[in-house]
Write an enzyme that holds these catalytic residues in place. Structure first.
Site: not given
Length: 180
Positions: A23, A28, A46, A58, A61, A70, A117, A130, A141, A166-167
């Site tokens: 199936r 978890e 969050q 990405r 940061h 995270k 990260h 995350y 930031e 930005k990166d």
């Protein structure tokens, strides 16, 4: 939950018990009590979900105030994930931990507060999930340069990565604001 060591003793790769049959599967992805037993006694405030195309990079940061721990995982696809210790008082300051995360393995990673990260998408696309221990605060930031030669990160995709403005404007480690 199995803990797999990375190049940094505080960045943990986590392999959950996955139950599967014809199936589908179940696992978890978070249990506060089980994570506390592993030494991750974090309160998450969050949840974030991003989708990115192949080659998107990405990061790297971090938030200089309101640093975020995270818990990261991939729900679809595969990424090359990177964490860099930015705590000047740490004996591992500047150390990089890098590994692959994929929907196929269901592995997750714990990135403590005080780390930069980022990730690069290896598959056609990836959905990246995350949990964070503090709220996103754009005024705090910062961005560590993803290809800083001092970090010597072996990003796996050849060619030009797709980066935000930005990166692209990230700072090398010697110029970054870091944690005490």
């Amino acid at each position: 939950m199995q803990v797999i060591e990375t190049q940094h003793p505080e960045v943990l790769l986590l392999r959950p018990k996955v139950f599967g049959d014809a199936r589908g599967f179940f696992f978890e992805s978070y249990n506060r009590k089980a994570f506390a037993e592993l030494g991750i006694d974090a309160e998450f405030v969050q949840d974030n979900h991003s989708r990115s195309a192949q080659g998107v990079l990405r990061g790297l940061h971090y938030q200089i105030s309101q640093p975020q721990g995270k818990l990261v995982r991939v729900a679809a696809g595969e990424v090359f994930d990177v964490a860099v210790d930015l705590r000047r008082s740490s004996p591992h300051f500047g150390r990089v931990a890098a590994f692959r995360l994929s929907a196929e393995t269901h592995e997750m990673a714990w990135i403590p507060p005080g780390f930069a990260h980022g990730f690069q998408v290896l598959s056609d696309y990836a959905e990246f999930l995350y949990k964070t221990t503090d709220y996103y605060a754009p005024q705090f930031e910062r961005c560590l340069l993803w290809n800083d030669p001092a970090l010597d990160i072996a990003w796996p995709l050849d060619g030009a990565s797709l980066l935000s403005a930005k990166d692209q404007a990230g700072l090398p480690l010697v110029e970054c604001e870091v944690f005490a």
